[in-house]
Design an enzyme around this catalytic site. Structure first.
Site: not given
Ligand code: UFG
Length: 341
Positions: A14, A61, A127-128, A151, A155, A202
Protein backbone atom coordinates in the site's frame (compact mmCIF):
# COMPACT_ATOMS: atom_id res chain seq x y z
CA UNK A 1 26.03 12.20 -1.53
CA UNK A 2 23.57 12.43 -4.40
CA UNK A 3 20.98 9.66 -4.35
CA UNK A 4 19.89 8.52 -7.79
CA UNK A 5 18.79 4.90 -7.55
CA UNK A 6 16.50 3.67 -4.79
CA UNK A 7 15.45 0.18 -3.74
CA UNK A 8 11.93 0.05 -2.32
CA UNK A 9 11.33 -3.12 -0.30
CA UNK A 10 7.66 -4.01 -0.08
CA UNK A 11 7.27 -1.72 -3.08
CA UNK A 12 4.07 -3.41 -4.26
CA UNK A 13 2.34 -2.81 -0.92
CA UNK A 14 0.00 0.00 0.00
CA UNK A 15 2.48 2.68 1.08
CA UNK A 16 5.32 1.20 -1.00
CA UNK A 17 3.46 1.51 -4.30
CA UNK A 18 2.50 5.13 -3.61
CA UNK A 19 6.10 5.90 -2.72
CA UNK A 20 7.33 4.32 -5.97
CA UNK A 21 5.03 6.73 -7.85
CA UNK A 22 6.36 9.79 -6.03
CA UNK A 23 9.99 8.72 -6.47
CA UNK A 24 9.51 8.13 -10.20
CA UNK A 25 7.76 11.45 -10.60
CA UNK A 26 10.71 13.12 -8.87
CA UNK A 27 13.08 11.54 -11.39
CA UNK A 28 14.65 8.80 -9.23
CA UNK A 29 15.52 5.39 -10.65
CA UNK A 30 13.49 2.88 -8.69
CA UNK A 31 13.89 -0.85 -8.13
CA UNK A 32 11.16 -2.75 -6.31
CA UNK A 33 11.57 -5.93 -4.25
CA UNK A 34 8.58 -7.70 -2.78
CA UNK A 35 7.65 -11.26 -1.81
CA UNK A 36 3.97 -10.63 -2.74
CA UNK A 37 2.74 -12.32 0.44
CA UNK A 38 0.44 -9.39 1.22
CA UNK A 39 0.57 -7.46 -2.05
CA UNK A 40 -0.17 -7.87 -5.73
CA UNK A 41 2.14 -7.59 -8.75
CA UNK A 42 -0.77 -5.76 -10.43
CA UNK A 43 0.07 -2.77 -8.24
CA UNK A 44 3.37 -2.45 -10.11
CA UNK A 45 1.58 -2.46 -13.49
CA UNK A 46 -0.60 0.33 -12.16
CA UNK A 47 2.46 2.30 -10.97
CA UNK A 48 3.73 2.05 -14.57
CA UNK A 49 0.35 3.21 -15.88
CA UNK A 50 0.40 6.29 -13.62
CA UNK A 51 4.00 7.29 -14.24
CA UNK A 52 4.63 6.00 -17.77
CA UNK A 53 7.74 4.26 -16.38
CA UNK A 54 8.28 0.55 -15.94
CA UNK A 55 10.58 -0.40 -13.08
CA UNK A 56 12.42 -3.64 -12.34
CA UNK A 57 10.46 -5.76 -9.89
CA UNK A 58 12.25 -8.56 -8.00
CA UNK A 59 10.38 -11.29 -6.18
CA UNK A 60 12.46 -11.42 -3.03
CA UNK A 61 11.95 -12.47 0.58
CA UNK A 62 14.24 -10.50 2.88
CA UNK A 63 14.23 -13.39 5.36
CA UNK A 64 16.27 -15.34 2.79
CA UNK A 65 19.77 -14.00 3.40
CA UNK A 66 21.54 -15.72 0.47
CA UNK A 67 18.91 -14.28 -1.87
CA UNK A 68 19.31 -10.79 -0.35
CA UNK A 69 23.09 -11.00 -0.67
CA UNK A 70 22.77 -12.12 -4.28
CA UNK A 71 20.41 -9.23 -4.98
CA UNK A 72 22.97 -6.70 -3.74
CA UNK A 73 25.72 -8.41 -5.73
CA UNK A 74 23.74 -7.82 -8.91
CA UNK A 75 22.18 -4.44 -8.14
CA UNK A 76 23.88 -1.28 -6.93
CA UNK A 77 21.52 1.20 -5.30
CA UNK A 78 22.22 4.48 -3.51
CA UNK A 79 19.47 4.15 -0.91
CA UNK A 80 16.87 1.75 0.44
CA UNK A 81 13.37 2.54 1.65
CA UNK A 82 12.33 -0.44 3.77
CA UNK A 83 8.59 -1.10 3.91
CA UNK A 84 8.59 -4.90 3.77
CA UNK A 85 7.07 -6.37 6.92
CA UNK A 86 3.95 -7.72 8.59
CA UNK A 87 1.62 -5.07 9.99
CA UNK A 88 -1.52 -6.48 11.59
CA UNK A 89 -1.61 -5.76 15.31
CA UNK A 90 -4.18 -8.50 16.14
CA UNK A 91 -2.33 -11.17 14.18
CA UNK A 92 0.90 -10.21 15.95
CA UNK A 93 -0.74 -10.93 19.31
CA UNK A 94 -1.91 -14.35 18.10
CA UNK A 95 1.34 -15.24 16.36
CA UNK A 96 4.18 -13.22 17.90
CA UNK A 97 6.97 -15.42 16.54
CA UNK A 98 5.81 -14.85 12.98
CA UNK A 99 6.18 -11.10 13.57
CA UNK A 100 9.49 -11.22 15.40
CA UNK A 101 10.97 -13.61 12.86
CA UNK A 102 9.78 -11.83 9.74
CA UNK A 103 10.12 -8.17 10.70
CA UNK A 104 13.39 -8.44 12.62
CA UNK A 105 15.12 -10.97 10.39
CA UNK A 106 14.31 -9.09 7.20
CA UNK A 107 15.71 -5.85 8.66
CA UNK A 108 18.84 -7.60 9.94
CA UNK A 109 19.43 -9.33 6.60
CA UNK A 110 18.93 -6.07 4.74
CA UNK A 111 21.38 -4.18 6.96
CA UNK A 112 23.95 -6.98 6.82
CA UNK A 113 23.82 -6.98 3.04
CA UNK A 114 23.85 -3.17 2.84
CA UNK A 115 26.73 -3.01 5.31
CA UNK A 116 29.02 -4.50 2.71
CA UNK A 117 28.48 -1.49 0.53
CA UNK A 118 29.57 2.12 1.03
CA UNK A 119 26.10 3.47 0.25
CA UNK A 120 24.33 2.95 3.56
CA UNK A 121 21.35 5.26 3.15
CA UNK A 122 18.23 3.80 4.72
CA UNK A 123 14.70 5.08 5.30
CA UNK A 124 12.71 2.89 7.69
CA UNK A 125 8.94 2.81 8.05
CA UNK A 126 8.19 2.93 11.74
CA UNK A 127 4.89 3.78 13.37
CA UNK A 128 3.27 6.06 15.90
CA UNK A 129 2.46 2.85 17.72
CA UNK A 130 5.92 3.21 19.34
CA UNK A 131 4.49 6.01 21.50
CA UNK A 132 2.22 3.50 23.29
CA UNK A 133 -0.33 5.36 25.42
CA UNK A 134 0.85 8.96 24.97
CA UNK A 135 0.79 11.17 28.04
CA UNK A 136 0.84 14.38 26.02
CA UNK A 137 -0.71 15.59 22.76
CA UNK A 138 0.39 16.45 20.15
CA UNK A 139 3.06 13.75 20.27
CA UNK A 140 6.61 14.99 19.80
CA UNK A 141 9.44 12.80 18.57
CA UNK A 142 11.22 12.86 21.92
CA UNK A 143 8.15 11.60 23.81
CA UNK A 144 8.67 8.36 25.73
CA UNK A 145 8.34 5.19 23.68
CA UNK A 146 6.69 1.94 24.66
CA UNK A 147 4.60 -0.71 23.02
CA UNK A 148 1.87 -3.12 23.97
CA UNK A 149 1.82 -5.69 21.21
CA UNK A 150 4.40 -7.72 19.27
CA UNK A 151 3.89 -5.70 16.07
CA UNK A 152 4.66 -2.46 17.89
CA UNK A 153 7.61 -4.07 19.63
CA UNK A 154 9.12 -5.09 16.28
CA UNK A 155 9.05 -1.41 15.30
CA UNK A 156 10.62 -0.39 18.61
CA UNK A 157 13.30 -3.08 18.45
CA UNK A 158 14.17 -2.15 14.87
CA UNK A 159 14.48 1.52 15.83
CA UNK A 160 16.88 0.43 18.57
CA UNK A 161 18.85 -1.84 16.22
CA UNK A 162 19.23 1.06 13.80
CA UNK A 163 20.43 3.36 16.59
CA UNK A 164 23.02 0.72 17.59
CA UNK A 165 24.23 0.21 14.03
CA UNK A 166 24.57 3.92 13.50
CA UNK A 167 26.41 4.42 16.79
CA UNK A 168 29.13 2.00 15.71
CA UNK A 169 29.39 3.02 12.07
CA UNK A 170 28.68 6.61 11.08
CA UNK A 171 28.80 5.66 7.41
CA UNK A 172 25.12 4.83 7.90
CA UNK A 173 22.57 7.53 7.16
CA UNK A 174 19.24 6.53 8.62
CA UNK A 175 15.82 8.12 8.59
CA UNK A 176 13.17 6.68 10.88
CA UNK A 177 9.66 7.76 9.95
CA UNK A 178 6.84 7.29 12.44
CA UNK A 179 3.53 7.19 10.60
CA UNK A 180 0.24 8.10 12.14
CA UNK A 181 -2.84 6.67 10.34
CA UNK A 182 -2.26 6.35 6.59
CA UNK A 183 -5.48 6.38 4.55
CA UNK A 184 -6.85 7.12 1.05
CA UNK A 185 -5.40 6.29 -2.34
CA UNK A 186 -3.76 7.82 -5.37
CA UNK A 187 -6.22 10.25 -7.01
CA UNK A 188 -6.07 8.22 -10.25
CA UNK A 189 -7.88 5.40 -8.44
CA UNK A 190 -5.34 2.98 -9.89
CA UNK A 191 -3.53 2.06 -6.66
CA UNK A 192 -4.86 1.90 -3.11
CA UNK A 193 -5.20 -0.19 0.00
CA UNK A 194 -6.21 -3.79 -0.62
CA UNK A 195 -6.18 -5.60 2.72
CA UNK A 196 -6.28 -9.39 2.73
CA UNK A 197 -9.47 -10.69 4.32
CA UNK A 198 -11.60 -8.51 6.57
CA UNK A 199 -9.88 -5.16 7.15
CA UNK A 200 -8.54 -4.39 10.61
CA UNK A 201 -8.28 -0.69 10.00
CA UNK A 202 -11.03 1.87 10.00
CA UNK A 203 -10.89 3.48 6.53
CA UNK A 204 -10.81 0.29 4.42
CA UNK A 205 -13.58 -1.08 6.64
CA UNK A 206 -15.74 1.99 5.99
CA UNK A 207 -15.05 1.72 2.25
CA UNK A 208 -16.03 -1.95 2.15
CA UNK A 209 -19.26 -1.25 4.04
CA UNK A 210 -20.07 1.56 1.60
CA UNK A 211 -19.51 -0.72 -1.42
CA UNK A 212 -21.62 -3.47 0.16
CA UNK A 213 -18.90 -6.05 0.78
CA UNK A 214 -19.45 -5.74 4.54
CA UNK A 215 -22.77 -5.18 6.24
CA UNK A 216 -22.00 -2.62 8.90
CA UNK A 217 -19.12 -0.93 10.67
CA UNK A 218 -18.61 -1.62 14.34
CA UNK A 219 -17.35 1.46 16.15
CA UNK A 220 -15.15 0.31 18.98
CA UNK A 221 -16.19 2.47 21.91
CA UNK A 222 -18.09 5.76 22.23
CA UNK A 223 -17.16 6.36 25.84
CA UNK A 224 -13.63 7.74 25.45
CA UNK A 225 -12.69 11.09 26.89
CA UNK A 226 -12.91 12.75 23.46
CA UNK A 227 -15.39 15.34 22.07
CA UNK A 228 -17.87 12.73 20.76
CA UNK A 229 -16.66 9.76 22.78
CA UNK A 230 -15.13 7.88 19.83
CA UNK A 231 -11.38 7.47 19.26
CA UNK A 232 -9.41 10.32 17.71
CA UNK A 233 -6.66 9.69 15.16
CA UNK A 234 -4.34 11.67 12.90
CA UNK A 235 -5.37 10.38 9.47
CA UNK A 236 -2.85 11.19 6.77
CA UNK A 237 -3.28 10.88 3.01
CA UNK A 238 -1.00 8.16 1.66
CA UNK A 239 0.24 10.47 -1.13
CA UNK A 240 1.35 13.02 1.49
CA UNK A 241 3.02 10.19 3.38
CA UNK A 242 4.81 9.01 0.23
CA UNK A 243 6.06 12.55 -0.37
CA UNK A 244 7.36 12.55 3.21
CA UNK A 245 9.64 9.65 2.26
CA UNK A 246 11.08 11.56 -0.67
CA UNK A 247 11.69 14.56 1.60
CA UNK A 248 13.41 12.35 4.20
CA UNK A 249 15.65 10.79 1.57
CA UNK A 250 16.60 14.20 0.24
CA UNK A 251 17.51 15.20 3.77
CA UNK A 252 19.90 12.24 4.01
CA UNK A 253 21.74 13.61 0.99
CA UNK A 254 22.51 16.91 2.66
CA UNK A 255 22.52 16.11 6.39
CA UNK A 256 23.94 12.69 7.06
CA UNK A 257 23.23 11.03 10.40
CA UNK A 258 20.30 9.37 12.12
CA UNK A 259 17.02 11.19 12.33
CA UNK A 260 13.49 10.48 13.56
CA UNK A 261 10.38 12.23 12.28
CA UNK A 262 6.64 11.98 12.71
CA UNK A 263 4.60 11.83 9.54
CA UNK A 264 1.12 13.07 10.41
CA UNK A 265 -1.06 16.09 9.77
CA UNK A 266 -1.10 17.37 13.35
CA UNK A 267 -4.89 17.31 13.35
CA UNK A 268 -7.05 14.64 14.97
CA UNK A 269 -10.46 13.50 13.72
CA UNK A 270 -12.80 11.18 15.56
CA UNK A 271 -14.00 7.86 14.20
CA UNK A 272 -17.53 9.27 13.94
CA UNK A 273 -16.32 12.41 12.15
CA UNK A 274 -14.56 10.24 9.58
CA UNK A 275 -17.60 8.00 9.07
CA UNK A 276 -19.97 10.95 8.69
CA UNK A 277 -17.63 12.85 6.35
CA UNK A 278 -17.20 9.74 4.20
CA UNK A 279 -20.97 9.26 3.89
CA UNK A 280 -21.70 12.94 3.23
CA UNK A 281 -18.91 13.76 0.76
CA UNK A 282 -19.38 10.57 -1.26
CA UNK A 283 -23.15 10.49 -0.90
CA UNK A 284 -23.17 6.89 0.29
CA UNK A 285 -24.59 5.01 3.29
CA UNK A 286 -22.25 3.73 5.98
CA UNK A 287 -24.37 1.80 8.48
CA UNK A 288 -22.68 1.41 11.86
CA UNK A 289 -23.27 0.27 15.41
CA UNK A 290 -21.44 1.23 18.57
CA UNK A 291 -19.84 -1.72 20.34
CA UNK A 292 -17.33 -2.09 23.19
CA UNK A 293 -13.78 -0.76 23.12
CA UNK A 294 -11.12 -2.72 21.24
CA UNK A 295 -8.40 -3.83 23.66
CA UNK A 296 -5.14 -1.90 23.27
CA UNK A 297 -6.69 1.17 21.60
CA UNK A 298 -5.67 4.63 22.78
CA UNK A 299 -8.34 7.31 23.15
CA UNK A 300 -6.55 9.88 21.01
CA UNK A 301 -3.32 10.46 19.22
CA UNK A 302 -2.08 13.06 16.82
CA UNK A 303 1.35 14.21 15.75
CA UNK A 304 3.43 17.23 16.42
CA UNK A 305 4.49 18.13 12.89
CA UNK A 306 6.98 20.89 13.74
CA UNK A 307 10.12 18.80 13.42
CA UNK A 308 9.24 17.37 10.00
CA UNK A 309 8.25 20.83 8.80
CA UNK A 310 11.44 22.42 10.03
CA UNK A 311 13.95 19.72 9.16
CA UNK A 312 12.43 18.03 6.11
CA UNK A 313 10.58 21.01 4.68
CA UNK A 314 7.58 18.69 4.40
CA UNK A 315 4.03 19.00 5.57
CA UNK A 316 0.84 17.19 4.69
CA UNK A 317 -1.36 19.00 2.17
CA UNK A 318 -4.53 16.91 1.88
CA UNK A 319 -7.49 17.38 4.18
CA UNK A 320 -10.09 14.90 5.31
CA UNK A 321 -12.46 15.56 2.36
CA UNK A 322 -9.73 14.68 -0.12
CA UNK A 323 -8.97 11.54 1.90
CA UNK A 324 -12.53 10.23 1.82
CA UNK A 325 -12.98 11.20 -1.87
CA UNK A 326 -9.84 9.38 -2.96
CA UNK A 327 -10.66 6.34 -0.83
CA UNK A 328 -14.07 6.03 -2.45
CA UNK A 329 -12.65 6.66 -5.94
CA UNK A 330 -10.28 3.71 -5.44
CA UNK A 331 -12.87 1.46 -3.80
CA UNK A 332 -15.61 2.10 -6.36
CA UNK A 333 -13.25 1.59 -9.31
CA UNK A 334 -11.76 -1.55 -7.71
CA UNK A 335 -14.55 -3.11 -5.64
CA UNK A 336 -12.45 -6.23 -5.05
CA UNK A 337 -9.11 -4.50 -4.81
CA UNK A 338 -6.53 -5.97 -7.18
CA UNK A 339 -8.38 -9.27 -7.59
CA UNK A 340 -10.97 -9.56 -10.29
CA UNK A 341 -13.16 -12.38 -8.95
N1 UFG B 1 -12.03 1.38 14.61
C1 UFG B 1 -13.38 1.08 14.71
N2 UFG B 1 -13.87 0.06 13.97
C2 UFG B 1 -13.11 -0.68 13.12
C3 UFG B 1 -11.73 -0.37 13.02
C4 UFG B 1 -11.22 0.67 13.79
O1 UFG B 1 -14.11 1.71 15.46
O2 UFG B 1 -13.62 -1.62 12.49
C5 UFG B 1 -11.48 2.50 15.37
C6 UFG B 1 -10.43 2.09 16.37
O3 UFG B 1 -11.02 1.67 17.57
C7 UFG B 1 -9.60 3.37 16.49
C8 UFG B 1 -9.71 4.00 15.10
O4 UFG B 1 -10.85 3.40 14.50
O5 UFG B 1 -10.20 4.25 17.41
C9 UFG B 1 -8.51 3.74 14.22
O6 UFG B 1 -8.25 2.34 14.17
P1 UFG B 1 -7.29 1.69 13.09
O7 UFG B 1 -7.29 0.20 13.32
O8 UFG B 1 -7.64 2.15 11.74
O9 UFG B 1 -5.88 2.30 13.43
P2 UFG B 1 -5.05 2.30 14.79
O10 UFG B 1 -4.99 3.72 15.24
O11 UFG B 1 -5.54 1.32 15.76
O12 UFG B 1 -3.67 1.72 14.32
C10 UFG B 1 -2.98 2.28 13.25
C11 UFG B 1 -2.26 1.19 12.48
C12 UFG B 1 -1.17 0.58 13.28
C13 UFG B 1 -0.29 1.64 13.83
C14 UFG B 1 -1.08 2.67 14.57
C15 UFG B 1 -0.19 3.82 14.98
O13 UFG B 1 -3.16 0.18 12.11
O14 UFG B 1 -0.42 -0.24 12.44
O15 UFG B 1 -2.11 3.21 13.75
O16 UFG B 1 -0.80 4.67 15.84
F1 UFG B 1 0.59 1.07 14.67
Amino acid sequence: MKIKKVLVTGGAGYIGSHTCVELLQEGYDVVCADNFVNSSPIAMDRVAQITGKTIPVHELDFCDYPAVKKFFTNETVDAVIHFAGHKAVGESVENPLKYYENNLLSLINLCKAMGKDIRKNLVFSSSATVYGFPDQLPIEEDSPVDSFNPYGRTKLFIEQILQDIWATDNAWNISILRYFNPVAAHPSGLIGEDPAGIPNNLMPYIAQVAIGRLERLRIFGADYDTPDGTGVRDFIHVVDLAKGHVAAMRKLETSPGLMVHNLGTGRGYSVLELVNTFAEVNNVQVPYEIVGRRPGDVAANYASTDKAKKELGWEAQCGIRQMVLDTWNWQSKNPNGYSFD
